[in-house]
Design a protein around this motif. Structure first.
Motif, short mmCIF file in Angstrom:
data_model
loop_
_atom_site.label_atom_id
_atom_site.label_comp_id
_atom_site.label_asym_id
_atom_site.label_seq_id
_atom_site.Cartn_x
_atom_site.Cartn_y
_atom_site.Cartn_z
N GLU A 80 -9.75 22.17 -20.19
CA GLU A 80 -10.49 21.01 -19.70
C GLU A 80 -11.80 20.78 -20.46
O GLU A 80 -12.28 19.66 -20.55
CB GLU A 80 -10.79 21.18 -18.21
N SER A 94 -16.46 17.58 -22.72
CA SER A 94 -15.09 17.43 -22.21
C SER A 94 -14.10 17.56 -23.35
O SER A 94 -14.34 17.08 -24.47
CB SER A 94 -14.93 16.07 -21.52
N GLU A 96 -11.20 16.20 -23.23
CA GLU A 96 -10.44 14.96 -23.28
C GLU A 96 -11.08 13.99 -24.25
O GLU A 96 -12.30 13.99 -24.46
CB GLU A 96 -10.36 14.33 -21.89
N LYS A 97 -10.26 13.13 -24.80
CA LYS A 97 -10.77 12.10 -25.69
C LYS A 97 -11.62 11.13 -24.88
O LYS A 97 -11.20 10.68 -23.80
CB LYS A 97 -9.61 11.36 -26.36
N LYS A 99 -13.23 8.04 -23.11
CA LYS A 99 -12.62 6.75 -22.76
C LYS A 99 -13.27 5.61 -23.53
O LYS A 99 -12.62 4.62 -23.84
CB LYS A 99 -12.77 6.52 -21.25
#
Length: 542
Positions: A80, A94, A96-97, A99
C-alpha cells in the motif's frame, strides 16, 4: 535491440544502487507505524516524513537481523505504501498511482531558530520532482510544484543548518520555518572554489549544491549549461550514469559515461569514461579514462588514463598521463608523457618522458628529457642533456685530448650514470673544433681513487672554413683513473679508443689527416672513410 535493452537494464540496476544499504536489526510486535519509524530513526539516523492520512491504523509486526534498510522498509510498508529517500529524510508516499496532478504554489519565510534573523540563499525544493527555489535577502521564497493528490513534501536546506521537511497541500499558502544551526561547520567543496567552475556554474546552482544534503543517482541527464538541465538547479547533488552536456555540465559525480561539448564538472568522484571538448574537472578521485581537448583536472587521486591536448593535473596517479604540454601529480606510479614538461612533486615510481623537462621529488624509475631534475634518488636513472640531482654529480670539466687540446664539458646525473655535453678546439696545427654528447659511469675505489668509463659521439669541423655536411663523427670510449684532490675537485686521465667515420671523405680528403695518424685500422670505401686509433685524455673536474 537486445544489446540496447541489456544496457538499459544494467544502467537501471546501477542507478538503483544509490539507495540506502544501512544494516538494521529489530524485533517489534503490535507496534504502530509511528513507533516503528521512530525506532528506525534511532537506528539509522534517517528522519521520516509522511502524511498521517496515508498511514493505516493497524499494528505492525516486523523482525529483521542485520538486513538492509530498503528490505526492512519493504516489509513494513507492504503493497500500500512506498517511499522516496532524500538525503537524511525518508518520505512515505502512496504506492498507488496518483489520481491527479495538481500545481501547488507555496510561499514562506525561513528564519534562524536561535536569532530569528532572516536566512538568505536557503534551498527550498519539492522532494519528488526536485522543483526548487531559493530564499531572497529577506528570507522569503515562492515555490510552484506539480504534486500528486494536492499534497507535497517540501524540503528546506542550508549549509551549516539542520534540514527539515514540511507537508504542503493546495490550501496551504504561507509557512514560517525555523532552521536550527549545527555546531559542525560544513566546508566548501574545493571544486566550487575554482574560478572556471564559478564562471560556468553560477552562484544559484552552486548554492543549491552546497545547501542540499541529498545525493541521488540517475540513469541519464542532458544539459545545455548548469541550471538548464534535466536535473534542474540541483544538478550538483545528482550522480549520473549517462551524462551529455552540450556546453557545460555540473553534477555531484559520474559513474558511467559523460560527453561534454566544452566542459564537464563533477563536484565529487568519477568513474568510467569522461570526454570533453576542452576541460574535465573532478573534485575527488577518478577511476577510468579522461579525454580532453585542453585539460583534465582531478583534485584527488586518478587511476587509469588521462589524455589532454594541453595539460593533466591530479594528486596521485596510477596509470598513464599523456599531454601536449604539461603533466603534474603529487605522486606517480606509471607513465607521464608530455611534449614539454612533467612534474611529480613526490615520488615517481615509473617513467617520465618529456620533450624538454622532467622534475620529481624522489626517483624510483627513469626520466627521459633534455633537462631532468631530481631531489632524491632511491633507484633508477635519468637520460638527458642536463640531469641535476641533489648530492649527486653535476660538474664542469676542463680537459685535453689527442684531437683538441682545449675542451670544456658539463657532466650531470648520478655517479653510476651521468650525461656529458662537451665542446673542444684545436686552434693550432689541427685547425678544427668539436662538439659532442655522451654518458659515463664512475665508481669510487677508495676515499681518493676513482675509476670511470665514458662513451661519447663527437662531430668534428674545420675551424676557419664552411661547416661540412654529412656524417662526420668520432665515437670515443674512454677509460679513466682519477684522484679526489678536494671535495669538489678531482683529476682524471687515461686512454681513449677512437672510431671515426667520415661519410663525405671524397669532398675533403685532407681533413681526416689532421688527427688519428697512428691508426689501428683504416678503410676507404668510395666517399666514406673509417679508421680507429688509441689516443689519450687528461682532465680536471670541479
Amino acid at each position: 535491440m537486445r544489446h540496447v535493452i541489456f544496457l538499459l537494464a544494467f544502467m537501471l540496476v546501477f542507478s538503483a544502487s544509490g539507495q540506502s544499504n544501512d544494516a538494521v536489526s529489530l524485533n517489534l510486535e503490535n507496534a504502530s507505524y509511528q513507533s516503528v519509524f521512530q525506532t528506525l530513526t534511532t537506528l539509522t539516523g534517517k528522519k521520516f516524513a509522511y502524511n498521517s492520512d496515508l498511514i493505516p491504523d493497524k499494528p505492525v509486526n516486523v523482525k529483521a537481523e542485520q538486513e538492509p534498510l530498503a528490505l526492512v522498509l519493504k516489509k513494513i510498508l507492504g503493497s500500500e505504501l512506498s517511499y522516496v529517500e532524500r538525503g537524511h529524510y525518508i518520505i512515505i508516499v502512496s504506492a498507488e498511482k496518483p489520481k491527479k496532478q495538481v500545481s501547488v504554489t507555496t510561499q514562506g519565510e525561513i528564519l534562524d531558530a536561535d536569532t530569528h534573523e532572516e536566512l538568505a540563499e536557503v534551498s527550498v525544493y519539492e522532494v519528488n520532482r526536485l522543483t526548487s527555489a531559493m530564499t531572497d535577502h529577506f528570507g522569503k521564497y515562492t515555490l510552484t510544484a506539480t504534486v500528486p493528490d494536492e499534497v507535497a513534501f517540501i524540503a528546506i536546506s542550508k549549509a551549516n543548518y539542520q534540514d527539515t521537511v514540511i507537508q504542503v497541500s493546495a490550501k496551504d499558502r504561507f509557512f514560517t520555518v525555523l532552521l536550527k544551526p549545527i555546531k559542525e561547520i560544513q566546508q566548501q567543496n574545493p571544486t566550487d572554489t575554482l574560478k572556471l567552475v564559478q564562471f560556468f556554474a553560477r552562484n544559484k546552482v552552486r548554492k543549491h549544491a552546497n545547501n542540499v544534503s541529498l545525493t541521488e543517482r540517475r540513469l541519464a541527464q542532458v544539459s545545455l549549461t548548469p541550471g538548464l538541465s534535466t536535473n534542474g538547479f540541483i544538478s550538483g547533488k545528482i550522480s549520473n550514469v549517462v551524462s551529455f552536456n552540450i556546453i557545460a555540465g555540473y553534477a555531484h559525480s559520474l559513474h558511467g559515461v559523460e560527453l561534454g561539448g566544452f566542459i564537464n564538472m563533477e563536484r565529487m568522484e568519477g568513474s568510467g569514461l569522461q570526454m570533453a571538448g576542452a576541460i574535465n574537472i573532478v573534485g575527488s578521485h577518478f577511476h577510468g579514462n579522461q579525454w580532453a581537448g585542453a585539460s583534465n583536472i582531478t583534485l584527488q587521486d586518478m587511476a587509469g588514463f588521462q589524455a589532454a591536448g594541453f595539460s593533466n593535473h591530479t594528486k596521485k596517479v596510477v596509470g598513464f598521463q599523456m599531454a601536449g604540454v604539461l603533466n603534474t601529480a603529487s605522486e606517480t606510479r606509471g607513465l607521464q608523457m608530455s611534449g614539454f614538461a612533467n612534474h611529480t612533486s613526490g615520488t615517481l615510481k615509473g617513467i617520465q618522458l618529456a620533450g624538454f623537462i622532467n622534475r620529481t621529488g624522489t626517483l624510483k624509475g627513469m626520466q627521459i628529457g633534455i633537462v631532468n631534475l631530481v631531489k632524491e634518488v632511491e633507484s633508477g636513472f635519468s637520460i638527458g642533456l642536463i640531469n641535476l640531482f641533489k648530492d649527486e654529480l653535476h660538474q664542469l670539466e676542463a680537459s685535453a685530448n689527442d684531437i683538441t687540446p682545449y675542451n670544456l664539458s658539463f657532466k650531470s646525473g648520478l655517479h653510476h650514470f651521468y650525461s656529458i655535453i662537451s665542446a673542444g678546439i684545436d686552434p693550432h696545427a689541427g685547425q678544427l673544433w668539436s662538439y659532442g654528447l655522451g654518458f659515463g659511469t664512475q665508481r669510487a675505489l677508495n676515499q681518493v681513487l676513482l675509476a670511470s668509463t665514458e662513451l661519447s659521439i663527437n662531430t668534428l669541423q674545420p675551424l676557419n672554413s664552411a661547416f661540412m655536411d654529412g656524417f662526420n663523427s668520432d665515437l670515443r670510449w674512454a677509460l679513466r683513473i682519477g684522484g679526489q684532490l678536494t671535495k669538489k675537485i678531482s683529476i682524471h686521465g687515461g686512454p681513449v679508443l677512437h672510431y671515426y667515420f667520415f661519410g663525405r671523405h671524397g669532398q675533403n680528403p685532407e681533413f681526416s689527416d689532421r688527427f688519428g695518424t697512428n691508426t689501428l685500422y683504416q678503410k676507404t670505401d668510395g666517399n666514406a672513410l673509417t679508421k680507429a686509433w688509441v689516443g689519450y685524455e687528461a682532465a680536471i673536474r670541479f
